[in-house]
Write an enzyme that holds these catalytic residues in place. Sequence first.
Site, PDB file in Angstrom:
ATOM      1  N   GLY A  91       0.855  -1.181   0.000  1.00 16.71           N
ATOM      2  CA  GLY A  91       0.000   0.000   0.000  1.00 16.71           C
ATOM      3  C   GLY A  91       0.888   1.227   0.000  1.00 16.71           C
ATOM      4  N   SER A 123       5.770  -5.377  -1.326  1.00 19.59           N
ATOM      5  CA  SER A 123       5.672  -3.959  -1.678  1.00 19.59           C
ATOM      6  C   SER A 123       6.054  -3.084  -0.484  1.00 19.59           C
ATOM      7  CB  SER A 123       4.273  -3.658  -2.208  1.00 19.59           C
ATOM      8  OG  SER A 123       4.203  -2.388  -2.800  1.00 19.59           O
ATOM      9  N   ALA A 124       5.143  -2.275   0.042  1.00 19.65           N
ATOM     10  CA  ALA A 124       5.455  -1.422   1.187  1.00 19.65           C
ATOM     11  C   ALA A 124       5.944  -2.233   2.379  1.00 19.65           C
ATOM     12  CB  ALA A 124       4.232  -0.599   1.579  1.00 19.65           C
ATOM     13  N   HIS A 160       8.950  -3.388  -6.946  1.00 23.07           N
ATOM     14  CA  HIS A 160       8.289  -3.017  -8.206  1.00 23.07           C
ATOM     15  C   HIS A 160       9.282  -2.421  -9.199  1.00 23.07           C
ATOM     16  CE1 HIS A 160       4.179  -3.503  -6.579  1.00 23.07           C
ATOM     17  NE2 HIS A 160       4.600  -2.868  -5.500  1.00 23.07           N
ATOM     18  N   GLU A 195       8.905  -7.201 -10.109  1.00 25.77           N
ATOM     19  CA  GLU A 195       7.656  -7.838  -9.698  1.00 25.77           C
ATOM     20  C   GLU A 195       7.716  -9.340  -9.948  1.00 25.77           C
ATOM     21  OE1 GLU A 195       4.499  -5.765 -11.662  1.00 25.77           O
ATOM     22  OE2 GLU A 195       4.525  -4.129 -10.202  1.00 25.77           O
TER      23      GLU A 195
END
Length: 238
Positions: A91, A123-124, A160, A195
Amino acid sequence: MDQRRILLCSSSKVADSDYLEPVIPHLQQYLGATEELLFVPFAGVGMSYDDYTAKVAAQLEPHGFTVTGLHQAQRPAEAIANAAAIVVGGGNTFHLLAQLQQQQLVAPLQHAVAAGVPYVGWSAGSNIAGLSIRTTNDMPIVEPESFSALALVPFQLNPHYSDYQPPGFHGETRDQRLAEFMAVAPETPVLAIREGTALQIDNEQMVLLGNQDGFVFQGGHKLQLPCNSDISSWLAGK
């Protein structure tokens, strides 16, 4: 003695995959018999923490996992200390770190991982495992107390990662942004992972899982980070 067990996934999806499709095989292999997951939903901004937790649970429970949201715990620090495994979702990285700092959960997370509690992020959730969040791709929608992150690993992360530049695009590319970071922090390595790939860390061993190489940005140089091979030297920051 270092007891780190860390899995840092670049993304929750790759190409047109289903949600968490690239994460689940790594999760199953890495956690083995672990069934109970403590999920940290604080990076979620566009949905409630309950909804985010339910979304993750819907994907993981068919594979034998149970998912409990950290936000539901009356004593979050104790929940972290007693967790069988900690999972931190993606997020907004700034929002995630700000919430952890405001709730004084940075140190409990660090202590739990040092004690051997598995940490899984995407991700985050992967970004905050590094030294700071200065190489996140996210917009600073909130201001954390500082950019210093969990420092579970001695480098920066850039999930990413992509070196694709759309035709006619005149904004800075990812490589240019990372070059800016190198200009102000030339000694600090940044591990950029594409990714569908993930960094798996067991004690002092690290490998990049997946079928695509990543890159290390350091000292003005872009170095290849080979997948499915020993890259443990970067755990020493070099």
